[in-house]
Design a protein around this motif. Sequence first.
Motif, PDB file in Angstrom:
ATOM      1  N   MET A 283      15.431  38.060  71.787  1.00 23.57           N
ATOM      2  CA  MET A 283      16.405  37.312  70.984  1.00 23.57           C
ATOM      3  C   MET A 283      17.312  38.256  70.202  1.00 23.57           C
ATOM      4  SD  MET A 283      16.949  34.123  70.857  1.00 23.57           S
ATOM      5  CE  MET A 283      18.701  34.165  70.646  1.00 23.57           C
ATOM      6  N   PHE A 284      16.744  39.335  69.695  1.00 25.19           N
ATOM      7  CA  PHE A 284      17.535  40.339  68.975  1.00 25.19           C
ATOM      8  C   PHE A 284      18.600  40.940  69.893  1.00 25.19           C
ATOM      9  CE2 PHE A 284      18.197  44.785  67.644  1.00 25.19           C
ATOM     10  CZ  PHE A 284      18.706  44.564  66.373  1.00 25.19           C
ATOM     11  N   VAL A 285      18.221  41.265  71.113  1.00 28.22           N
ATOM     12  CA  VAL A 285      19.167  41.836  72.076  1.00 28.22           C
ATOM     13  C   VAL A 285      20.294  40.846  72.372  1.00 28.22           C
ATOM     14  CG1 VAL A 285      19.426  42.573  74.498  1.00 28.22           C
ATOM     15  CG2 VAL A 285      17.545  43.460  73.115  1.00 28.22           C
ATOM     16  N   ILE A 286      19.947  39.580  72.558  1.00 25.88           N
ATOM     17  CA  ILE A 286      20.969  38.556  72.817  1.00 25.88           C
ATOM     18  C   ILE A 286      21.950  38.473  71.644  1.00 25.88           C
ATOM     19  CG2 ILE A 286      21.349  36.062  73.094  1.00 25.88           C
ATOM     20  CD1 ILE A 286      20.328  37.365  75.640  1.00 25.88           C
ATOM     21  N   TYR A 287      21.426  38.449  70.420  1.00 23.69           N
ATOM     22  CA  TYR A 287      22.312  38.374  69.251  1.00 23.69           C
ATOM     23  C   TYR A 287      23.172  39.628  69.103  1.00 23.69           C
ATOM     24  CZ  TYR A 287      20.411  34.048  67.321  1.00 23.69           C
ATOM     25  OH  TYR A 287      20.058  32.747  67.113  1.00 23.69           O
ATOM     26  N   VAL A 288      22.602  40.797  69.356  1.00 27.40           N
ATOM     27  CA  VAL A 288      23.376  42.034  69.250  1.00 27.40           C
ATOM     28  C   VAL A 288      24.502  42.042  70.277  1.00 27.40           C
ATOM     29  CG1 VAL A 288      23.272  44.540  69.633  1.00 27.40           C
ATOM     30  CG2 VAL A 288      21.568  43.429  68.186  1.00 27.40           C
ATOM     31  N   ILE A 289      24.202  41.630  71.501  1.00 31.09           N
ATOM     32  CA  ILE A 289      25.245  41.561  72.533  1.00 31.09           C
ATOM     33  C   ILE A 289      26.326  40.569  72.113  1.00 31.09           C
ATOM     34  CG2 ILE A 289      25.714  40.798  74.898  1.00 31.09           C
ATOM     35  CD1 ILE A 289      22.961  41.995  75.655  1.00 31.09           C
ATOM     36  N   PHE A 290      25.918  39.425  71.585  1.00 34.70           N
ATOM     37  CA  PHE A 290      26.861  38.403  71.125  1.00 34.70           C
ATOM     38  C   PHE A 290      27.778  38.955  70.036  1.00 34.70           C
ATOM     39  CE2 PHE A 290      27.558  34.733  68.168  1.00 34.70           C
ATOM     40  CZ  PHE A 290      28.386  33.983  68.982  1.00 34.70           C
ATOM     41  N   ILE A 291      27.203  39.599  69.039  1.00 33.48           N
ATOM     42  CA  ILE A 291      27.995  40.138  67.929  1.00 33.48           C
ATOM     43  C   ILE A 291      28.887  41.288  68.400  1.00 33.48           C
ATOM     44  CG2 ILE A 291      27.851  41.308  65.687  1.00 33.48           C
ATOM     45  CD1 ILE A 291      27.173  38.280  65.659  1.00 33.48           C
ATOM     46  N   MET A 292      28.350  42.140  69.269  1.00 34.56           N
ATOM     47  CA  MET A 292      29.169  43.245  69.785  1.00 34.56           C
ATOM     48  C   MET A 292      30.345  42.710  70.609  1.00 34.56           C
ATOM     49  SD  MET A 292      26.374  46.182  70.747  1.00 34.56           S
ATOM     50  CE  MET A 292      27.597  47.243  71.458  1.00 34.56           C
ATOM     51  N   TYR A 293      30.103  41.661  71.358  1.00 34.20           N
ATOM     52  CA  TYR A 293      31.162  41.058  72.164  1.00 34.20           C
ATOM     53  C   TYR A 293      32.246  40.469  71.261  1.00 34.20           C
ATOM     54  CZ  TYR A 293      33.273  38.268  75.925  1.00 34.20           C
ATOM     55  OH  TYR A 293      34.129  37.722  76.830  1.00 34.20           O
ATOM     56  N   ILE A 294      31.820  39.818  70.188  1.00 34.29           N
ATOM     57  CA  ILE A 294      32.790  39.280  69.228  1.00 34.29           C
ATOM     58  C   ILE A 294      33.582  40.428  68.588  1.00 34.29           C
ATOM     59  CG2 ILE A 294      33.045  38.158  66.972  1.00 34.29           C
ATOM     60  CD1 ILE A 294      30.700  36.375  67.703  1.00 34.29           C
ATOM     61  N   GLY A 295      32.886  41.503  68.228  1.00 27.82           N
ATOM     62  CA  GLY A 295      33.545  42.621  67.552  1.00 27.82           C
ATOM     63  C   GLY A 295      34.489  43.402  68.439  1.00 27.82           C
ATOM     64  N   THR A 296      34.161  43.537  69.708  1.00 25.33           N
ATOM     65  CA  THR A 296      34.991  44.361  70.592  1.00 25.33           C
ATOM     66  C   THR A 296      36.077  43.573  71.315  1.00 25.33           C
ATOM     67  OG1 THR A 296      33.388  44.095  72.393  1.00 25.33           O
ATOM     68  CG2 THR A 296      33.166  46.050  71.002  1.00 25.33           C
ATOM     69  N   SER A 297      35.850  42.274  71.474  1.00 29.81           N
ATOM     70  CA  SER A 297      36.835  41.480  72.216  1.00 29.81           C
ATOM     71  C   SER A 297      36.970  40.073  71.632  1.00 29.81           C
ATOM     72  CB  SER A 297      36.412  41.418  73.688  1.00 29.81           C
ATOM     73  OG  SER A 297      37.345  40.711  74.441  1.00 29.81           O
ATOM     74  N   PRO A 298      37.450  39.976  70.388  1.00 28.17           N
ATOM     75  CA  PRO A 298      37.535  38.653  69.762  1.00 28.17           C
ATOM     76  C   PRO A 298      38.530  37.716  70.458  1.00 28.17           C
ATOM     77  CG  PRO A 298      38.536  40.315  68.349  1.00 28.17           C
ATOM     78  CD  PRO A 298      37.906  41.031  69.500  1.00 28.17           C
ATOM     79  N   GLU A 299      39.559  38.304  71.061  1.00 25.97           N
ATOM     80  CA  GLU A 299      40.553  37.462  71.730  1.00 25.97           C
ATOM     81  C   GLU A 299      39.964  36.729  72.932  1.00 25.97           C
ATOM     82  OE1 GLU A 299      40.476  41.447  73.452  1.00 25.97           O
ATOM     83  OE2 GLU A 299      40.894  40.840  71.401  1.00 25.97           O
ATOM     84  N   SER A 300      38.938  37.305  73.562  1.00 26.32           N
ATOM     85  CA  SER A 300      38.347  36.639  74.726  1.00 26.32           C
ATOM     86  C   SER A 300      37.598  35.362  74.328  1.00 26.32           C
ATOM     87  CB  SER A 300      37.417  37.589  75.477  1.00 26.32           C
ATOM     88  OG  SER A 300      36.349  37.968  74.652  1.00 26.32           O
ATOM     89  N   PHE A 301      37.149  35.292  73.084  1.00 24.04           N
ATOM     90  CA  PHE A 301      36.476  34.082  72.612  1.00 24.04           C
ATOM     91  C   PHE A 301      37.470  32.935  72.446  1.00 24.04           C
ATOM     92  CE2 PHE A 301      32.826  36.592  71.957  1.00 24.04           C
ATOM     93  CZ  PHE A 301      31.747  35.717  71.834  1.00 24.04           C
ATOM     94  N   GLY A 302      38.703  33.248  72.262  1.00 22.08           N
ATOM     95  CA  GLY A 302      39.740  32.228  72.107  1.00 22.08           C
ATOM     96  C   GLY A 302      40.394  31.818  73.402  1.00 22.08           C
ATOM     97  N   THR A 303      40.010  32.448  74.489  1.00 26.06           N
ATOM     98  CA  THR A 303      40.588  32.139  75.792  1.00 26.06           C
ATOM     99  C   THR A 303      40.104  30.766  76.272  1.00 26.06           C
ATOM    100  OG1 THR A 303      40.511  34.493  76.353  1.00 26.06           O
ATOM    101  CG2 THR A 303      40.813  32.949  78.184  1.00 26.06           C
ATOM    102  N   PRO A 304      41.046  29.882  76.652  1.00 27.83           N
ATOM    103  CA  PRO A 304      40.624  28.569  77.173  1.00 27.83           C
ATOM    104  C   PRO A 304      39.839  28.723  78.480  1.00 27.83           C
ATOM    105  CG  PRO A 304      42.968  28.571  76.662  1.00 27.83           C
ATOM    106  CD  PRO A 304      42.494  29.980  76.532  1.00 27.83           C
ATOM    107  N   VAL A 305      38.904  27.815  78.682  1.00 29.61           N
ATOM    108  CA  VAL A 305      38.073  27.868  79.889  1.00 29.61           C
ATOM    109  C   VAL A 305      38.917  27.577  81.129  1.00 29.61           C
ATOM    110  CG1 VAL A 305      36.095  26.802  81.050  1.00 29.61           C
ATOM    111  CG2 VAL A 305      35.996  27.215  78.603  1.00 29.61           C
TER     112      VAL A 305
END
Length: 128
Positions: free
Chosen positions: A33-55
Amino acid sequence: MEKNIARQVLENPKFQKMAKTKSMYCWSYSALMFVIYVIFIMYIGTSPESFGTPVSEGSTTTVGIYVGLFVILFAIAITGVYVRQANGPLEVITQDVVSEVLNNTKTDSASKNAASDTDAVNAAAKEA
């Protein structure tokens, strides 16, 4: 008396093995679970614009919603798996050990009572 029973349960090899297994599950799932959260946070930190991309084209649902939903559902699922294991086979082992210890304790106290009853009968017989 209860402390003695608790000590016997804790010292039982089957109980110790069960406790190690339960601990291994706990730490493994926590690390996962820690690894999943770290990957999630790192993904948000390194590529925040991709989270806003429409599906899809013209959609209001973004990738970030699905990624966040995955993290939440994964946490629920992994908790469910742990609870099922802890309350299933591991709990059966715990109950077996407790029953075994309680039966041994009852047998020991019955033996002591029988021995004291025999002593009392012998003493009464000597007096008679």
